[in-house]
Structures are given as structure tokens and as C-alpha cells.
Design a protein around this motif. Structure first.
Motif, PDB file in Angstrom:
ATOM      1  N   MET A   3     -12.081  -0.973   7.798  1.00  0.00           N
ATOM      2  CA  MET A   3     -12.134  -2.196   7.842  1.00  0.00           C
ATOM      3  C   MET A   3     -10.804  -2.418   6.775  1.00  0.00           C
ATOM      4  O   MET A   3     -10.700  -1.633   5.392  1.00  0.00           O
ATOM      5  CB  MET A   3     -13.162  -2.777   6.490  1.00  0.00           C
ATOM      6  CG  MET A   3     -13.067  -4.000   6.401  1.00  0.00           C
ATOM      7  SD  MET A   3     -14.600  -5.147   5.292  1.00  0.00           S
ATOM      8  CE  MET A   3     -14.689  -5.919   5.221  1.00  0.00           C
ATOM      9  N   ASN A   4      -9.996  -3.100   6.987  1.00  0.00           N
ATOM     10  CA  ASN A   4      -8.492  -3.364   6.096  1.00  0.00           C
ATOM     11  C   ASN A   4      -8.628  -4.861   5.436  1.00  0.00           C
ATOM     12  O   ASN A   4      -8.961  -5.711   6.185  1.00  0.00           O
ATOM     13  CB  ASN A   4      -7.410  -3.540   6.977  1.00  0.00           C
ATOM     14  CG  ASN A   4      -7.193  -2.305   7.538  1.00  0.00           C
ATOM     15  OD1 ASN A   4      -6.375  -1.449   6.748  1.00  0.00           O
ATOM     16  ND2 ASN A   4      -6.616  -1.948   8.821  1.00  0.00           N
ATOM     17  N   PRO A   5      -8.773  -4.166   4.325  1.00  0.00           N
ATOM     18  CA  PRO A   5      -8.909  -6.083   3.252  1.00  0.00           C
ATOM     19  C   PRO A   5      -8.110  -7.045   3.459  1.00  0.00           C
ATOM     20  O   PRO A   5      -6.251  -6.646   3.855  1.00  0.00           O
ATOM     21  CB  PRO A   5      -8.908  -5.430   2.053  1.00  0.00           C
ATOM     22  CG  PRO A   5      -8.411  -4.113   1.606  1.00  0.00           C
ATOM     23  CD  PRO A   5      -8.444  -3.637   3.022  1.00  0.00           C
ATOM     24  N   SER A   6      -7.656  -7.862   2.892  1.00  0.00           N
ATOM     25  CA  SER A   6      -6.415  -9.051   3.574  1.00  0.00           C
ATOM     26  C   SER A   6      -6.641 -10.111   1.623  1.00  0.00           C
ATOM     27  O   SER A   6      -6.216 -10.533   2.085  1.00  0.00           O
ATOM     28  CB  SER A   6      -6.900 -10.559   4.326  1.00  0.00           C
ATOM     29  OG  SER A   6      -8.374 -10.955   4.109  1.00  0.00           O
ATOM     30  N   GLY A   7      -6.874  -9.545   0.935  1.00  0.00           N
ATOM     31  CA  GLY A   7      -6.966  -9.799  -0.086  1.00  0.00           C
ATOM     32  C   GLY A   7      -5.086  -9.827  -0.649  1.00  0.00           C
ATOM     33  O   GLY A   7      -4.275  -9.098   0.481  1.00  0.00           O
ATOM     34  N   PRO A   8      -4.816 -10.458  -1.410  1.00  0.00           N
ATOM     35  CA  PRO A   8      -3.287 -10.864  -1.646  1.00  0.00           C
ATOM     36  C   PRO A   8      -2.507  -9.535  -2.306  1.00  0.00           C
ATOM     37  O   PRO A   8      -1.687  -9.331  -1.616  1.00  0.00           O
ATOM     38  CB  PRO A   8      -2.959 -11.237  -2.838  1.00  0.00           C
ATOM     39  CG  PRO A   8      -4.168 -11.691  -3.186  1.00  0.00           C
ATOM     40  CD  PRO A   8      -5.144 -11.751  -2.074  1.00  0.00           C
ATOM     41  N   VAL A   9      -3.435  -8.493  -2.851  1.00  0.00           N
ATOM     42  CA  VAL A   9      -2.550  -6.973  -3.530  1.00  0.00           C
ATOM     43  C   VAL A   9      -2.734  -6.106  -2.018  1.00  0.00           C
ATOM     44  O   VAL A   9      -1.687  -5.794  -1.397  1.00  0.00           O
ATOM     45  CB  VAL A   9      -3.387  -6.554  -4.394  1.00  0.00           C
ATOM     46  CG1 VAL A   9      -3.234  -4.856  -4.731  1.00  0.00           C
ATOM     47  CG2 VAL A   9      -3.581  -6.790  -5.408  1.00  0.00           C
ATOM     48  N   ALA A  10      -3.435  -6.821  -0.955  1.00  0.00           N
ATOM     49  CA  ALA A  10      -3.578  -5.117   0.449  1.00  0.00           C
ATOM     50  C   ALA A  10      -2.575  -6.405   0.662  1.00  0.00           C
ATOM     51  O   ALA A  10      -1.781  -4.846   1.800  1.00  0.00           O
ATOM     52  CB  ALA A  10      -5.418  -5.859   0.971  1.00  0.00           C
ATOM     53  N   THR A  11      -1.850  -7.555   1.406  1.00  0.00           N
ATOM     54  CA  THR A  11      -1.559  -7.946   2.035  1.00  0.00           C
ATOM     55  C   THR A  11      -0.155  -7.124   2.036  1.00  0.00           C
ATOM     56  O   THR A  11       0.496  -6.773   2.589  1.00  0.00           O
ATOM     57  CB  THR A  11      -1.419  -9.696   1.873  1.00  0.00           C
ATOM     58  OG1 THR A  11      -2.524  -9.550   2.125  1.00  0.00           O
ATOM     59  CG2 THR A  11      -0.706  -9.719   3.281  1.00  0.00           C
ATOM     60  N   ARG A  12       0.079  -7.184   0.460  1.00  0.00           N
ATOM     61  CA  ARG A  12       1.423  -6.698   0.507  1.00  0.00           C
ATOM     62  C   ARG A  12       1.742  -5.405  -0.007  1.00  0.00           C
ATOM     63  O   ARG A  12       2.685  -4.639   0.229  1.00  0.00           O
ATOM     64  CB  ARG A  12       1.777  -6.837  -1.539  1.00  0.00           C
ATOM     65  CG  ARG A  12       2.097  -8.935  -2.226  1.00  0.00           C
ATOM     66  CD  ARG A  12       2.332  -8.407  -3.264  1.00  0.00           C
ATOM     67  NE  ARG A  12       1.425  -8.403  -4.740  1.00  0.00           N
ATOM     68  CZ  ARG A  12       0.485  -9.131  -5.236  1.00  0.00           C
ATOM     69  NH1 ARG A  12      -0.008 -10.427  -4.400  1.00  0.00           N
ATOM     70  NH2 ARG A  12      -0.792  -8.572  -5.834  1.00  0.00           N
ATOM     71  N   LEU A  13       0.701  -4.846  -0.472  1.00  0.00           N
ATOM     72  CA  LEU A  13       0.358  -2.912  -0.351  1.00  0.00           C
ATOM     73  C   LEU A  13       1.137  -2.803   0.943  1.00  0.00           C
ATOM     74  O   LEU A  13       1.702  -1.673   1.465  1.00  0.00           O
ATOM     75  CB  LEU A  13      -1.056  -2.444  -0.156  1.00  0.00           C
ATOM     76  CG  LEU A  13      -0.949  -2.442  -1.801  1.00  0.00           C
ATOM     77  CD1 LEU A  13      -2.786  -1.518  -2.017  1.00  0.00           C
ATOM     78  CD2 LEU A  13       0.381  -1.324  -2.348  1.00  0.00           C
ATOM     79  N   ARG A  14       0.492  -3.156   1.794  1.00  0.00           N
ATOM     80  CA  ARG A  14       0.576  -3.594   3.724  1.00  0.00           C
ATOM     81  C   ARG A  14       1.530  -3.446   4.313  1.00  0.00           C
ATOM     82  O   ARG A  14       2.465  -3.137   4.830  1.00  0.00           O
ATOM     83  CB  ARG A  14      -0.298  -4.039   4.251  1.00  0.00           C
ATOM     84  CG  ARG A  14      -0.003  -4.222   6.398  1.00  0.00           C
ATOM     85  CD  ARG A  14      -1.784  -4.957   6.577  1.00  0.00           C
ATOM     86  NE  ARG A  14      -2.784  -4.614   6.994  1.00  0.00           N
ATOM     87  CZ  ARG A  14      -3.025  -2.808   7.104  1.00  0.00           C
ATOM     88  NH1 ARG A  14      -2.122  -2.197   8.175  1.00  0.00           N
ATOM     89  NH2 ARG A  14      -4.162  -2.581   6.838  1.00  0.00           N
ATOM     90  N   GLU A  15       2.434  -4.970   3.840  1.00  0.00           N
ATOM     91  CA  GLU A  15       3.672  -5.024   3.773  1.00  0.00           C
ATOM     92  C   GLU A  15       4.736  -3.953   3.846  1.00  0.00           C
ATOM     93  O   GLU A  15       5.710  -3.714   3.742  1.00  0.00           O
ATOM     94  CB  GLU A  15       3.768  -6.041   3.910  1.00  0.00           C
ATOM     95  CG  GLU A  15       3.481  -7.572   4.097  1.00  0.00           C
ATOM     96  CD  GLU A  15       3.368  -9.353   3.771  1.00  0.00           C
ATOM     97  OE1 GLU A  15       4.199  -9.140   1.934  1.00  0.00           O
ATOM     98  OE2 GLU A  15       3.431  -9.694   3.961  1.00  0.00           O
ATOM     99  N   LYS A  16       4.530  -3.687   2.067  1.00  0.00           N
ATOM    100  CA  LYS A  16       5.498  -2.601   1.868  1.00  0.00           C
ATOM    101  C   LYS A  16       5.282  -1.420   2.300  1.00  0.00           C
ATOM    102  O   LYS A  16       6.752  -0.746   2.537  1.00  0.00           O
ATOM    103  CB  LYS A  16       5.605  -2.510   0.097  1.00  0.00           C
ATOM    104  CG  LYS A  16       5.853  -4.304  -0.982  1.00  0.00           C
ATOM    105  CD  LYS A  16       5.459  -4.092  -2.133  1.00  0.00           C
ATOM    106  CE  LYS A  16       5.693  -4.861  -2.751  1.00  0.00           C
ATOM    107  NZ  LYS A  16       5.270  -4.934  -3.924  1.00  0.00           N
ATOM    108  N   LEU A  17       4.382  -0.843   2.316  1.00  0.00           N
ATOM    109  CA  LEU A  17       4.538   0.352   3.614  1.00  0.00           C
ATOM    110  C   LEU A  17       4.547   0.717   4.345  1.00  0.00           C
ATOM    111  O   LEU A  17       5.371   0.864   5.643  1.00  0.00           O
ATOM    112  CB  LEU A  17       2.188   1.120   3.276  1.00  0.00           C
ATOM    113  CG  LEU A  17       1.892   1.492   1.534  1.00  0.00           C
ATOM    114  CD1 LEU A  17       0.662   1.680   1.806  1.00  0.00           C
ATOM    115  CD2 LEU A  17       2.712   2.350   1.247  1.00  0.00           C
ATOM    116  N   GLU A  18       4.472  -0.519   5.180  1.00  0.00           N
ATOM    117  CA  GLU A  18       5.020  -0.579   6.555  1.00  0.00           C
ATOM    118  C   GLU A  18       6.483  -1.399   6.951  1.00  0.00           C
ATOM    119  O   GLU A  18       6.977  -0.516   7.263  1.00  0.00           O
ATOM    120  CB  GLU A  18       4.527  -2.000   7.393  1.00  0.00           C
ATOM    121  CG  GLU A  18       2.700  -1.764   8.120  1.00  0.00           C
ATOM    122  CD  GLU A  18       2.661  -3.651   8.687  1.00  0.00           C
ATOM    123  OE1 GLU A  18       2.988  -4.254   8.288  1.00  0.00           O
ATOM    124  OE2 GLU A  18       0.931  -2.548   9.365  1.00  0.00           O
TER     125      GLU A  18
END
Length: 96
Positions: A1-16
Motif C-alpha cells: 500500500m502506498n500512502p498518499s499524505g503530503p510527506v509520502a507524496t513529496r518522498l515519491r516525487e523526489k525519489l522518482e
């Protein structure tokens, strides 16, 4: 499961952006750390990340983790308390 909160979203964007991963899984484990150091209201303080990227070819586990921490350093400064990392090359991921 991939969370969609603001921190998780920023982590995803930066890592991608930084690693163009073949696979990226982010798991918010904050609820498992209730009452522990770094806990904050609303969660998003403890994450487990599994990232598979060719960008890790030829690097040690420590070098890979340093690169990830460099990319998300501002999130850590802003209150991200813990980041458990699994960093793999595509070949390592195939081996299981």
C-alpha cells in the motif's frame, strides 16, 4: 500500500525524479511507533521505502542510502523521523 499524505507524496516525487525507479513502494509505518520518539499527530513520521533503480548499479548499500538521504534531506529536517530503506538494482530485485 502506498500512502498518499503530503510527506509520502513529496518522498515519491523526489525519489522518482532522482532515481527513475523501475519500482518504488512507500509504506507509512508511523502507527507502529505510537508513543515512541519522533511520533507526530497525523502520522507520516516513519516510512519504509523499497526502491529498485538502475541508478544504484556499482554502488554499495551505504552509498545508495547516502544518495537517498541526500535527496530527501529536507523532509528529515522538517520532521521525518525514520526512513527504513531497501535499495536494489533491477538485477538484485530479480534475484529476490
Amino acid at each position: 500500500m502506498n500512502p498518499s499524505g503530503p510527506v509520502a507524496t513529496r518522498l515519491r516525487e523526489k525519489l522518482e525524479t532522482a532515481f527513475a525507479p523501475q519500482s518504488l513502494a512507500i509504506q507509512d509505518e508511523s502507527s507502529r511507533h505510537s508513543g515512541h520518539s519522533g511520533e507526530r499527530e497525523g502520522g507520516e513520521s516513519h516510512f519504509r521505502v523499497r526502491i529498485v533503480s538502475a541508478a544504484f548499479e556499482g554502488q554499495t548499500r551505504v552509498e545508495r542510502q547516502r544518495r537517498v538521504y541526500a535527496v530527501v534531506g529536507d523532509e528529515i529536517e522538517a520532521g521525518l523521523h525514520a526512513l527504513a530503506l531497501t535499495t536494489l538494482t533491477p538485477e538484485e530485485a530479480k534475484r529476490g
